[in-house]
Scaffold this active site. Sequence first.
Site: not given
Length: 248
Positions: A7, A59, A154
Amino acid sequence: MRQIFLDTETTGLRVEDGNRILEIAAVEMIDRKLSKAERHFHRYINPGRDSEEGALNVHGLTTQFLSDKAKFGQIVDDFLEFVTDAEIIIHNAPFDVGYLNMELGKLGRGKLEDYVASVTDTLKMAKDLWPGKRNSLDALCDRYDVDRSGRTLHGALIDCELLAEVYMAMTRGQDSLLIDYAPTAEENASNLARRSNSLPLIVTQASSEELALHQKYLDALDKAVKGSCVWRELEPLAALPNTEGNPQ
C-alpha cells in the site's frame, strides 16, 4: 509461494497532477503465513511538495513531518529488493501501481511489473465476489469481521495488515484445508452413512439457479488463488444409499 501486500499513501489522488508517494509499506506472506514484523518493509518518503488538503485529511502526514525523510530514489533499491519475484497484492492496484511506475520512471528504473511475478487487485476480486456492493477496504473489513478498531487515520502499514487479513478471509484459508490429510470419497461417505443411522438427514437438492451461483463463486475463488480452489480438488462424495427419512 511468496506474496507481498502493498500500500502507498500519496500527496493527492491524481498522479497526473504531479502528486508523489510519501509513504510505502509492504507485508510479506510465505505459503499463506504472515512473516514476522522484521520482514515488513515500511518507509516514509519526502515527496518534495505539500499534500493536497483532502489527502492530508486522510493520512495526516504533514510536510514538516516528512521534511527530513529520505527521497524515493534513496529507498528504491531496498524496495525493489523486497518485492522482486513476489506476487504483489494491492487493493485498487491501478492507483498504487500508477504511482510506483511514475516514481520508478523518474529514476529510469522501468516499471513495477518488470520486477515482480504478478500483481493481484483485491478490489477487482471483491467486485467479482460481491457485485453491486461496497468493496472498499473498510467495507471488506466489516464484511469479513476484520477488526480495524485501532485504525483512526489511513496508514500504509496498517492498511497492508488489514488487507492481508481480508485476503485470507476472501480466499477462505485454502492452505489449511488439505495440509496433512484429505479423506477419500469412500471414507467421507462411510462417515456420513454412520451418522445417518442415528440422525436422519434431510437432503434438499440445489436449484439450477443456486448451482449456477455456486459455480460463479468457485470461479471467483479459482481466480483468487490463481489455480483450482480446494473445493474443486476434493473428490465428490459418493452417493449415500436411500434410507427412510433421507429423500434423495
